[in-house]
Scaffold this active site. Structure first.
Site, PDB file in Angstrom:
ATOM      1  N   HIS A   1      47.310  32.184  29.269  1.00  0.00           N
ATOM      2  CA  HIS A   1      47.434  32.109  30.718  1.00  0.00           C
ATOM      3  C   HIS A   1      48.255  30.946  31.202  1.00  0.00           C
ATOM      4  O   HIS A   1      47.969  29.901  30.297  1.00  0.00           O
ATOM      5  CB  HIS A   1      45.986  31.947  31.256  1.00  0.00           C
ATOM      6  CG  HIS A   1      45.807  32.207  32.582  1.00  0.00           C
ATOM      7  ND1 HIS A   1      46.583  31.091  33.499  1.00  0.00           N
ATOM      8  CD2 HIS A   1      45.685  33.211  33.396  1.00  0.00           C
ATOM      9  CE1 HIS A   1      46.263  31.629  34.904  1.00  0.00           C
ATOM     10  NE2 HIS A   1      45.788  33.055  34.799  1.00  0.00           N
TER      11      HIS A   1
ATOM     12  N   CYS B   1      50.123  36.225  34.482  1.00  0.00           N
ATOM     13  CA  CYS B   1      49.624  36.082  35.852  1.00  0.00           C
ATOM     14  C   CYS B   1      50.572  35.812  36.835  1.00  0.00           C
ATOM     15  O   CYS B   1      51.326  34.776  36.904  1.00  0.00           O
ATOM     16  CB  CYS B   1      48.647  34.905  35.971  1.00  0.00           C
ATOM     17  SG  CYS B   1      47.836  34.598  37.429  1.00  0.00           S
TER      18      CYS B   1
ATOM     19  N   HIS C   1      47.493  39.650  35.108  1.00  0.00           N
ATOM     20  CA  HIS C   1      46.648  39.345  36.208  1.00  0.00           C
ATOM     21  C   HIS C   1      47.878  39.669  37.327  1.00  0.00           C
ATOM     22  O   HIS C   1      48.699  38.736  37.507  1.00  0.00           O
ATOM     23  CB  HIS C   1      46.355  37.781  36.519  1.00  0.00           C
ATOM     24  CG  HIS C   1      45.301  37.482  35.542  1.00  0.00           C
ATOM     25  ND1 HIS C   1      44.826  36.233  35.258  1.00  0.00           N
ATOM     26  CD2 HIS C   1      44.397  38.117  34.756  1.00  0.00           C
ATOM     27  CE1 HIS C   1      44.036  36.173  34.308  1.00  0.00           C
ATOM     28  NE2 HIS C   1      43.802  37.194  33.874  1.00  0.00           N
TER      29      HIS C   1
ATOM     30  N   ASP D   1      43.687  40.094  40.529  1.00  0.00           N
ATOM     31  CA  ASP D   1      43.257  38.804  40.622  1.00  0.00           C
ATOM     32  C   ASP D   1      42.520  38.306  41.699  1.00  0.00           C
ATOM     33  O   ASP D   1      41.918  39.220  42.607  1.00  0.00           O
ATOM     34  CB  ASP D   1      44.315  37.996  39.953  1.00  0.00           C
ATOM     35  CG  ASP D   1      43.910  36.394  39.369  1.00  0.00           C
ATOM     36  OD1 ASP D   1      42.790  36.393  39.298  1.00  0.00           O
ATOM     37  OD2 ASP D   1      44.877  35.791  38.963  1.00  0.00           O
ATOM     38  N   HIS D   2      42.479  36.932  42.156  1.00  0.00           N
ATOM     39  CA  HIS D   2      41.927  36.348  43.354  1.00  0.00           C
ATOM     40  C   HIS D   2      42.031  37.399  44.389  1.00  0.00           C
ATOM     41  O   HIS D   2      43.218  37.657  44.932  1.00  0.00           O
ATOM     42  CB  HIS D   2      42.419  35.149  43.707  1.00  0.00           C
ATOM     43  CG  HIS D   2      42.431  34.166  42.391  1.00  0.00           C
ATOM     44  ND1 HIS D   2      43.034  33.099  42.287  1.00  0.00           N
ATOM     45  CD2 HIS D   2      41.646  34.359  41.297  1.00  0.00           C
ATOM     46  CE1 HIS D   2      42.892  32.532  41.087  1.00  0.00           C
ATOM     47  NE2 HIS D   2      41.830  33.222  40.625  1.00  0.00           N
TER      48      HIS D   2
ATOM     49  N   TYR E   1      36.711  35.977  43.860  1.00  0.00           N
ATOM     50  CA  TYR E   1      36.050  36.965  43.382  1.00  0.00           C
ATOM     51  C   TYR E   1      35.224  37.624  44.106  1.00  0.00           C
ATOM     52  O   TYR E   1      34.187  38.259  43.139  1.00  0.00           O
ATOM     53  CB  TYR E   1      35.427  36.265  41.925  1.00  0.00           C
ATOM     54  CG  TYR E   1      36.775  35.915  41.045  1.00  0.00           C
ATOM     55  CD1 TYR E   1      37.247  36.866  40.158  1.00  0.00           C
ATOM     56  CD2 TYR E   1      37.101  34.729  40.780  1.00  0.00           C
ATOM     57  CE1 TYR E   1      38.375  36.387  39.321  1.00  0.00           C
ATOM     58  CE2 TYR E   1      38.241  34.385  40.032  1.00  0.00           C
ATOM     59  CZ  TYR E   1      38.700  35.285  39.306  1.00  0.00           C
ATOM     60  OH  TYR E   1      39.707  34.991  38.533  1.00  0.00           O
TER      61      TYR E   1
HETATM   62  C1  DNO Z   1      41.428  31.963  37.736  1.00  0.00           C
HETATM   63  C2  DNO Z   1      41.795  32.279  36.255  1.00  0.00           C
HETATM   64  C3  DNO Z   1      41.956  31.632  35.222  1.00  0.00           C
HETATM   65  C4  DNO Z   1      41.813  31.983  33.762  1.00  0.00           C
HETATM   66  C5  DNO Z   1      41.911  30.982  32.698  1.00  0.00           C
HETATM   67  C6  DNO Z   1      42.226  31.636  31.379  1.00  0.00           C
HETATM   68  O1  DNO Z   1      40.771  32.767  38.341  1.00  0.00           O
HETATM   69  O2  DNO Z   1      42.747  33.331  36.275  1.00  0.00           O
HETATM   70  O3  DNO Z   1      40.675  30.419  35.186  1.00  0.00           O
HETATM   71  O4  DNO Z   1      40.509  32.789  33.518  1.00  0.00           O
HETATM   72  O5  DNO Z   1      42.838  30.183  32.878  1.00  0.00           O
HETATM   73  O6  DNO Z   1      41.766  30.831  30.329  1.00  0.00           O
END
Ligand code: DNO
Length: 348
Positions: free
Chosen positions: A196, A234, A263, A309-310, A323
């Site tokens: 990531h 991401c 992501h 993602d978020h 989340y």
């Molecule tokens: C946040 C996530 C990160 C991700 C870590 C992977 O929401 O994208 O916390 O899970 O960095 O190790």
């Protein structure tokens, strides 16, 4: 692509039934949350979780994350022990049918934000990063939103001090050493590693960050060429770094078979100093061209896992920042639309 959703294990407030009801949902990414970095994961609880997921028609093919201990990142005298544990954990998750392991190599902190409930004009709330607010944060007296305070104040001070002697080059060497050790295990057990990016993708509190953009990735893939050494693309993390050309990166790394996991989220730039707000997933809400990114992925032959993602907190929901259910479910609908279009009619 295979659409998945992040699920924080049995204590997650979102019922698995709801996740299952999202169109085209294939499974979740999850982790073992009661083990610290450097501790062995047991098979039984993992299999129990898998069974629980299967009862809700959900797969468990992605782990996010097996945490990499600070010992490994620092390359200290405990690093080899923790690397062996990581290898064992890879074997354990592989036995449970896991195909991709997401991890990061960020010293001390994972993602950083300055506001977890930034109120948007429409009343929704978002995660946000303001360069002004960040400048006011004193690393010696730290209460940062989004950081789980897993280190005591003393431990944090100690870590900041130890890292002040670790250069980018040294951290990169430690990453390469880690990968040289674990990738052969991945090849043997059929698991792909997906790093990531650093979030945001620049140094924070003088801590070195080494996964910030294309140059870093090229260096990492050149050092450990196996395609088990791959990426979590991401878009929000890389996208916060305005020099990163996401469309180009998506096409390039998908064509190289390096993107195992995505992501997919949007960010809205709010000044020219690095500040941003995490908006809804659609292109019209932020600064990234999501359609162009998805088209580039499909053109590049991407066939891995994707998750929203978020999300914002919307519709009156007061969920875990980033989340909640609703905005991520809307994100899924959008992601489904983009992928269906390009996978059916756009592939070159
Ligand atoms: C946040 C996530 C990160 C991700 C870590 C992977 O929401 O994208 O916390 O899970 O960095 O190790």
């Amino acid at each position: 692509m295979k659409l998945i959703f992040r699920w924080y294990g049995p204590s997650d407030s979102i019922p698995l039934e709801y996740i299952d009801q999202i169109p085209n949902m294939s499974g979740v990414c999850t982790a073992v949350y009661d083990k610290k970095p450097g501790e062995i994961w047991e098979e039984e609880p993992l299999l129990k979780m898998k069974k629980m997921l299967e009862e809700n028609h959900l797969e468990m093919e992605v782990i996010e994350s097996i945490p990499v201990s600070e010992n490994i990142k620092l390359g200290n005298e405990l690093a080899e022990h923790d690397i062996e544990v990581f290898k064992k954990n890879l074997e354990v998750v592989a036995k449970a049918g896991v195909k991709v392991v997401c991890y990061n190599f960020m010293p001390v902190f994972d993602w950083l934000r300055t506001n977890m409930r930034y109120v948007n004009d429409d009343g929704s709330t978002s995660l946000a990063y303001s360069y002004k607010d960040f400048a006011k944060v004193d690393p010696k007296n730290l209460h940062l939103p989004g950081w789980d305070e897993s280190y005591s104040a003393e431990e944090l001070q100690r870590l900041l001090e130890v890292y002040s002697h670790v250069s980018h080059e040294q951290l990169f060497k430690n990453l390469v050493h880690f990968l040289e050790e674990v990738i052969p295990v991945c090849e043997r057990v059929g698991v792909k590693m997906a790093i990531h990016p650093d979030d945001p993708p620049w140094d924070v509190f003088s801590l070195p960050r080494i996964v910030t953009g294309e140059k870093d990735l090229d260096k990492m893939f050149a050092a450990v060429p196996s395609t088990c050494n791959g990426l979590t693309l991401c878009t929000g993390s890389f996208g916060a770094g305005r020099e990163n050309d996401l469309v180009h990166m998506a096409k390039k790394y998908a064509s190289q078979g390096r993107i195992h996991y995505i992501h997919l989220r949007n960010v809205l730039y709010t000044d020219d100093k690095g500040s941003f707000v995490e908006m809804g997933h659609a292109s019209c809400m932020g600064s990234l061209d999501m359609a162009a990114i998805v088209k580039a992925l499909v053109d590049g032959g991407f066939e891995g896992y994707v998750r929203p993602d978020h999300g914002r907190n919307i519709f009156g929901e007061d969920g875990k920042p980033g989340y909640g259910l609703y905005d991520r479910a809307l994100g899924c609908a959008y992601i489904n639309g983009l992928f269906e279009m390009y996978e059916k009619y756009g592939r070159k």
